[in-house]
Motif scaffolding. Structure first.
Motif, PDB file in Angstrom:
ATOM      1  N   SER A 154       0.861  -1.173   0.000  1.00 17.14           N
ATOM      2  CA  SER A 154       0.000   0.000   0.000  1.00 17.14           C
ATOM      3  C   SER A 154       0.900   1.225   0.000  1.00 17.14           C
ATOM      4  CB  SER A 154      -0.912  -0.010   1.238  1.00 17.14           C
ATOM      5  OG  SER A 154      -1.702   1.149   1.271  1.00 17.14           O
ATOM      6  N   VAL A 155       1.199   1.748  -1.176  1.00 19.40           N
ATOM      7  CA  VAL A 155       2.116   2.869  -1.322  1.00 19.40           C
ATOM      8  C   VAL A 155       1.370   4.026  -1.969  1.00 19.40           C
ATOM      9  CG1 VAL A 155       4.305   3.631  -2.316  1.00 19.40           C
ATOM     10  CG2 VAL A 155       4.014   1.234  -1.621  1.00 19.40           C
ATOM     11  N   LYS A 156       1.569   5.209  -1.446  1.00 17.56           N
ATOM     12  CA  LYS A 156       0.915   6.379  -2.004  1.00 17.56           C
ATOM     13  C   LYS A 156       1.501   6.710  -3.367  1.00 17.56           C
ATOM     14  CE  LYS A 156      -0.116   8.470   2.485  1.00 17.56           C
ATOM     15  NZ  LYS A 156       0.099   9.653   3.347  1.00 17.56           N
ATOM     16  N   ASN A 157       0.755   7.455  -4.141  1.00 18.45           N
ATOM     17  CA  ASN A 157       1.267   7.938  -5.417  1.00 18.45           C
ATOM     18  C   ASN A 157       2.482   8.826  -5.184  1.00 18.45           C
ATOM     19  OD1 ASN A 157      -0.870   6.646  -6.619  1.00 18.45           O
ATOM     20  ND2 ASN A 157      -2.102   8.493  -6.857  1.00 18.45           N
ATOM     21  N   ILE A 158       3.409   8.816  -6.129  1.00 16.40           N
ATOM     22  CA  ILE A 158       4.626   9.611  -6.027  1.00 16.40           C
ATOM     23  C   ILE A 158       4.541  10.739  -7.047  1.00 16.40           C
ATOM     24  CG2 ILE A 158       7.141   9.587  -6.134  1.00 16.40           C
ATOM     25  CD1 ILE A 158       7.020   6.563  -5.617  1.00 16.40           C
ATOM     26  N   THR A 159       4.631  11.966  -6.573  1.00 14.13           N
ATOM     27  CA  THR A 159       4.517  13.125  -7.446  1.00 14.13           C
ATOM     28  C   THR A 159       5.855  13.824  -7.580  1.00 14.13           C
ATOM     29  OG1 THR A 159       2.203  13.459  -6.799  1.00 14.13           O
ATOM     30  CG2 THR A 159       3.338  15.329  -7.800  1.00 14.13           C
ATOM     31  N   PHE A 160       6.203  14.213  -8.803  1.00 14.35           N
ATOM     32  CA  PHE A 160       7.397  15.032  -9.053  1.00 14.35           C
ATOM     33  C   PHE A 160       7.086  15.976 -10.202  1.00 14.35           C
ATOM     34  CE2 PHE A 160       7.554  11.033 -11.227  1.00 14.35           C
ATOM     35  CZ  PHE A 160       8.118  11.252 -12.482  1.00 14.35           C
ATOM     36  N   GLY A 161       7.096  17.284  -9.889  1.00 15.06           N
ATOM     37  CA  GLY A 161       6.717  18.272 -10.887  1.00 15.06           C
ATOM     38  C   GLY A 161       5.296  18.060 -11.350  1.00 15.06           C
ATOM     39  N   ASP A 162       5.101  17.997 -12.659  1.00 15.99           N
ATOM     40  CA  ASP A 162       3.771  17.772 -13.230  1.00 15.99           C
ATOM     41  C   ASP A 162       3.437  16.286 -13.351  1.00 15.99           C
ATOM     42  OD1 ASP A 162       3.440  20.513 -13.559  1.00 15.99           O
ATOM     43  OD2 ASP A 162       4.346  20.491 -15.566  1.00 15.99           O
ATOM     44  N   PHE A 163       4.331  15.430 -12.907  1.00 21.59           N
ATOM     45  CA  PHE A 163       4.173  13.991 -13.086  1.00 21.59           C
ATOM     46  C   PHE A 163       3.691  13.319 -11.798  1.00 21.59           C
ATOM     47  CE2 PHE A 163       7.470  15.407 -16.004  1.00 21.59           C
ATOM     48  CZ  PHE A 163       7.084  14.829 -17.199  1.00 21.59           C
ATOM     49  N   THR A 164       2.924  12.250 -11.975  1.00 24.90           N
ATOM     50  CA  THR A 164       2.499  11.409 -10.859  1.00 24.90           C
ATOM     51  C   THR A 164       2.688   9.947 -11.238  1.00 24.90           C
ATOM     52  OG1 THR A 164       0.825  13.006 -10.135  1.00 24.90           O
ATOM     53  CG2 THR A 164       0.605  10.752  -9.331  1.00 24.90           C
ATOM     54  N   LEU A 165       3.390   9.227 -10.393  1.00 25.99           N
ATOM     55  CA  LEU A 165       3.543   7.785 -10.574  1.00 25.99           C
ATOM     56  C   LEU A 165       2.511   7.102  -9.694  1.00 25.99           C
ATOM     57  CD1 LEU A 165       5.516   5.866 -12.147  1.00 25.99           C
ATOM     58  CD2 LEU A 165       6.693   5.534  -9.970  1.00 25.99           C
ATOM     59  N   GLU A 166       1.498   6.485 -10.329  1.00 26.77           N
ATOM     60  CA  GLU A 166       0.436   5.811  -9.582  1.00 26.77           C
ATOM     61  C   GLU A 166       0.881   4.378  -9.330  1.00 26.77           C
ATOM     62  OE1 GLU A 166      -3.401   6.251 -11.337  1.00 26.77           O
ATOM     63  OE2 GLU A 166      -3.156   8.405 -11.689  1.00 26.77           O
TER      64      GLU A 166
END
Length: 233
Positions: free
Chosen positions: A132-144
């Motif tokens: 259960s890992v939260k989404n990772i956001t960097f700049g305008d990007f999100t790793l779901e």
């Protein structure tokens, strides 16, 4: 009892198909065989297997085209594709990986190594789905993480499982230099065919997909790669 993982093999050489089928059964997998590219892709659409083993020199439609179609299909692109072929020239390997293949094994091959690679790819997917890992956001990007998706704003950027694993590992270690061997853990756990080039090709593919202004990943010459802590775009 857990359900057996389903492998689709697209291979027109009967002896090789029989050998792989035998080892699949011994390893606890179910395996279905198609002998040409057109019916092979239809089987991927119909069965949505857990993994595809794909020859390149196929009748009907070659394996590169089949791989491209799988990885550009919204419902199929997360299915791992392992290319198994006699076309082992460097340009063929690079093309296969750039089209989205998760691994590339040259014939003649060891069935033991083949199924070690298969298990590693599937094991990596299981580990990620169990967390259960939260989404990772960097700049305008999100790793779901839970959906194996990369987005820029509302647009989905298609990446392979290997690219997903490498990007997630780099993001989890921002500011730290990771060696190629460490990043190989996010592709498989065994010796790979031209393994260093595999990593470099995956990184190059990520940079291309993330856009010409993307400069978050540093190359540390002779060592590996680092995801920057702070970036100016």
């Amino acid at each position: 009892m857990s359900q057996k993982k389903r492998i689709l093999l697209i291979e027109d050489e009967e002896d090789i198909a029989s050998l792989i089928k035998l080892h699949a059964e011994l390893a606890g997998f179910t395996l279905h065989v198609e002998v040409d590219g057109i019916n092979g892709f239809r089987a991927v659409e119909r069965e949505k297997p857990d993994l595809v083993i794909l020859d390149i020199m196929l009748p009907g439609q070659n394996g590169f085209d089949v791989c491209r179609k799988i990885k550009s299909h919204s419902e199929l692109r997360n299915i791992p594709v392992l290319i198994l072929t006699a076309k082992s020239e460097e340009l063929d390997v690079v093309l296969g990986l750039e089209l989205g293949a998760d691994d590339y094994i040259a014939k003649p091959f060891s069935p033991k190594v083949l199924f070690s690679r298969i298990k590693a790819v599937l094991r990596r997917g299981t580990k990620e789905s169990d967390r259960s890992v939260k989404n990772i956001t960097f700049g305008d990007f999100t790793l779901e993480v839970d959906r194996y998706l990369l987005r820029k704003d509302d647009k989905v950027i298609t990446i392979t499982l290997s690219e997903f694993g490498i990007l997630k590992r780099l993001l989890a270690n921002r500011g730290k230099v990771l060696t190629r061997n460490q990043l190989l853990d996010d592709i498989h756990n065994d010796d790979a065919f031209v393994v260093d080039r595999n990593i470099d090709v995956h990184i190059a593919a990520l940079r291309k997909k993330l856009g010409p202004d993307f400069n978050w990943i540093d190359t540390v010459r002779g060592v590996g790669y680092r995801f920057k802590d702070e970036v100016t775009l």
